[in-house]
Scaffold this motif. Structure first.
Motif, PDB file in Angstrom:
ATOM      1  N   PHE A 217     -11.508   2.047  -6.180  1.00 18.27           N
ATOM      2  CA  PHE A 217     -12.751   1.409  -6.621  1.00 18.27           C
ATOM      3  C   PHE A 217     -12.956   0.045  -5.971  1.00 18.27           C
ATOM      4  N   PHE A 218     -11.872  -0.731  -5.835  1.00 20.48           N
ATOM      5  CA  PHE A 218     -11.985  -2.087  -5.289  1.00 20.48           C
ATOM      6  C   PHE A 218     -11.668  -2.144  -3.790  1.00 20.48           C
ATOM      7  N   LYS A 219     -11.658  -0.974  -3.156  1.00 22.01           N
ATOM      8  CA  LYS A 219     -11.559  -0.870  -1.687  1.00 22.01           C
ATOM      9  C   LYS A 219     -10.258  -1.442  -1.124  1.00 22.01           C
ATOM     10  N   THR A 220      -9.149  -1.232  -1.802  1.00 20.94           N
ATOM     11  CA  THR A 220      -7.858  -1.685  -1.272  1.00 20.94           C
ATOM     12  C   THR A 220      -6.900  -0.515  -1.077  1.00 20.94           C
ATOM     13  N   LYS A 221      -7.419   0.690  -1.144  1.00 25.31           N
ATOM     14  CA  LYS A 221      -6.564   1.863  -1.014  1.00 25.31           C
ATOM     15  C   LYS A 221      -6.355   2.206   0.458  1.00 25.31           C
ATOM     16  N   ARG A 222      -5.105   2.441   0.822  1.00 25.48           N
ATOM     17  CA  ARG A 222      -4.758   2.854   2.184  1.00 25.48           C
ATOM     18  C   ARG A 222      -3.898   4.113   2.086  1.00 25.48           C
ATOM     19  N   ASN A 223      -4.393   5.193   2.672  1.00 25.85           N
ATOM     20  CA  ASN A 223      -3.705   6.485   2.576  1.00 25.85           C
ATOM     21  C   ASN A 223      -2.585   6.654   3.596  1.00 25.85           C
ATOM     22  N   ASP A 224      -2.712   5.987   4.743  1.00 29.11           N
ATOM     23  CA  ASP A 224      -1.728   6.177   5.818  1.00 29.11           C
ATOM     24  C   ASP A 224      -1.317   4.845   6.422  1.00 29.11           C
ATOM     25  N   ALA A 225      -0.069   4.774   6.863  1.00 30.23           N
ATOM     26  CA  ALA A 225       0.418   3.581   7.557  1.00 30.23           C
ATOM     27  C   ALA A 225      -0.264   3.468   8.915  1.00 30.23           C
ATOM     28  N   LEU A 226      -0.420   2.257   9.391  1.00 29.52           N
ATOM     29  CA  LEU A 226      -1.148   2.014  10.633  1.00 29.52           C
ATOM     30  C   LEU A 226      -0.533   2.756  11.819  1.00 29.52           C
ATOM     31  N   GLU A 227       0.796   2.786  11.898  1.00 31.63           N
ATOM     32  CA  GLU A 227       1.472   3.431  13.021  1.00 31.63           C
ATOM     33  C   GLU A 227       2.224   4.689  12.587  1.00 31.63           C
ATOM     34  N   GLY A 228       1.832   5.226  11.436  1.00 29.68           N
ATOM     35  CA  GLY A 228       2.491   6.429  10.955  1.00 29.68           C
ATOM     36  C   GLY A 228       3.686   6.095  10.077  1.00 29.68           C
ATOM     37  N   ASP A 229       3.988   6.971   9.158  1.00 30.58           N
ATOM     38  CA  ASP A 229       5.062   6.722   8.198  1.00 30.58           C
ATOM     39  C   ASP A 229       6.420   6.543   8.872  1.00 30.58           C
ATOM     40  N   GLU A 230       6.655   7.259   9.961  1.00 27.48           N
ATOM     41  CA  GLU A 230       7.963   7.193  10.620  1.00 27.48           C
ATOM     42  C   GLU A 230       8.230   5.825  11.242  1.00 27.48           C
ATOM     43  N   HIS A 231       7.160   5.021  11.462  1.00 24.92           N
ATOM     44  CA  HIS A 231       7.332   3.694  12.058  1.00 24.92           C
ATOM     45  C   HIS A 231       7.144   2.574  11.032  1.00 24.92           C
ATOM     46  N   LEU A 232       6.943   2.929   9.782  1.00 22.83           N
ATOM     47  CA  LEU A 232       6.732   1.925   8.734  1.00 22.83           C
ATOM     48  C   LEU A 232       8.040   1.196   8.436  1.00 22.83           C
ATOM     49  N   LYS A 233       8.025  -0.124   8.516  1.00 29.97           N
ATOM     50  CA  LYS A 233       9.211  -0.942   8.261  1.00 29.97           C
ATOM     51  C   LYS A 233       9.060  -1.636   6.916  1.00 29.97           C
ATOM     52  N   ILE A 234      10.047  -1.430   6.053  1.00 28.88           N
ATOM     53  CA  ILE A 234      10.029  -1.980   4.708  1.00 28.88           C
ATOM     54  C   ILE A 234      10.650  -3.373   4.681  1.00 28.88           C
ATOM     55  N   GLY A 235      10.038  -4.285   3.917  1.00 29.94           N
ATOM     56  CA  GLY A 235      10.626  -5.612   3.772  1.00 29.94           C
ATOM     57  C   GLY A 235       9.589  -6.682   3.508  1.00 29.94           C
ATOM     58  N   LEU A 236      10.007  -7.930   3.621  1.00 26.17           N
ATOM     59  CA  LEU A 236       9.143  -9.066   3.329  1.00 26.17           C
ATOM     60  C   LEU A 236       8.097  -9.232   4.426  1.00 26.17           C
ATOM     61  N   PRO A 237       6.806  -9.222   4.080  1.00 23.67           N
ATOM     62  CA  PRO A 237       5.749  -9.359   5.087  1.00 23.67           C
ATOM     63  C   PRO A 237       5.865 -10.662   5.868  1.00 23.67           C
TER      64      PRO A 237
END
Length: 262
Positions: A217-237
């Motif tokens: 509703f508030f337009k902050t939903k993201r369904n996919d990672a920018l470079e794909g899930d396999e390249h998603l790095k977890i941690g402090l932004p």
């Protein structure tokens, strides 16, 4: 006492079930779980002690001043409607509280403890600085007072919020055909994983903990990672890699000058 027993019982049941899920069908290998679990569960104990000390006093104050007070007390609504509206409004409040903790520098310093976990699993759901837990408690108490939310709704919402937080941090994934439908209403591990990205644009999305409708509703939903899930790095932004090495370092993080999420 019954309230506390119910919360603990549900926590243990949900936690055990999700541990079983991620242990037998893991999304990926957890290489740092020993150190992470020490920190995460130490924070859980400290947070629980803080809440047990402050909550009785806070709830007593709310109870004294909320007699015949609050929005719902002046509306002629049946209990079931008040109950459902209370759950929805409390969840919306948590969504906006989460966004606020990302945008206000002082609050982000506290919330970054949660994002400093370099891996995600069920234990990540309890990785919150005690200051954030106390602030969240006061914010919720204010909402309960202003709206006149019944105690039954508060108890059920707390159980739903804790269970869903553990669920969406789990190191597992739903089957694709189930994921498609579930994430239309509820935040899934796939969705919340994106929020824990080290890329600020991704971390500034998917703020929900229970219902996913607020992000939509508030337009902050993201369904996919920018470079794909396999390249998603977890941690402090905003960092290449960062992990507190001790519990002391975790607790003093809000008072250290780390890069702010922009």
């Amino acid at each position: 006492m019954i309230d506390f027993t119910v919360r603990i019982g549900v926590f243990v049941l949900v936690f055990s079930s999700l541990i079983f899920w991620q242990w037998n069908w893991p999304r990926g290998a957890l290489l740092q779980w020993r150190q992470r679990w020490r920190h995460n569960f130490s924070l859980l104990v400290i947070g629980a002690i803080s809440v047990r000390v402050i909550q009785p006093l806070l709830l007593s104050i709310v109870a004294i001043f909320s007699q015949n007070f609050g929005l719902f007390s002046v509306l002629s609504l049946p209990f079931w409607a008040v109950f459902l509206l209370s759950i929805l409004l409390l969840d919306c409040l948590i969504y906006w509280q989460h966004r606020l903790f990302h945008r206000v520098p002082f609050l982000w310093r506290i919330h970054q403890v949660h994002h400093s976990d370099p891996e995600l699993d069920v234990s990540s759901a309890v990785r919150f600085h005690p200051i954030e837990i106390i602030l969240s408690l006061f914010i919720k108490a204010l909402a309960v007072w202003l709206l006149g939310i019944p105690v039954e709704a508060v108890l059920v919402f707390d159980i739903l919020l804790n269970a869903s937080a553990m669920f969406n941090h789990t190191n597992a994934r739903l089957p694709v055909n189930i994921e498609t439908w579930v994430k239309k209403l509820v935040v899934t591990p796939n969705m919340h994983r994106i929020h824990h990205s080290r890329v600020s644009l991704e971390a500034n999305s998917n703020y929900g903990f229970f219902l996913s409708i607020w992000d939509a509703f508030f337009k902050t939903k993201r369904n996919d990672a920018l470079e794909g899930d396999e390249h998603l790095k977890i941690g402090l932004p905003g960092t290449v890699t960062y992990q507190p090495r001790s519990l002391k370092e975790v607790l003093v993080m809000p008072f250290k000058l780390l890069r702010r999420l922009r």
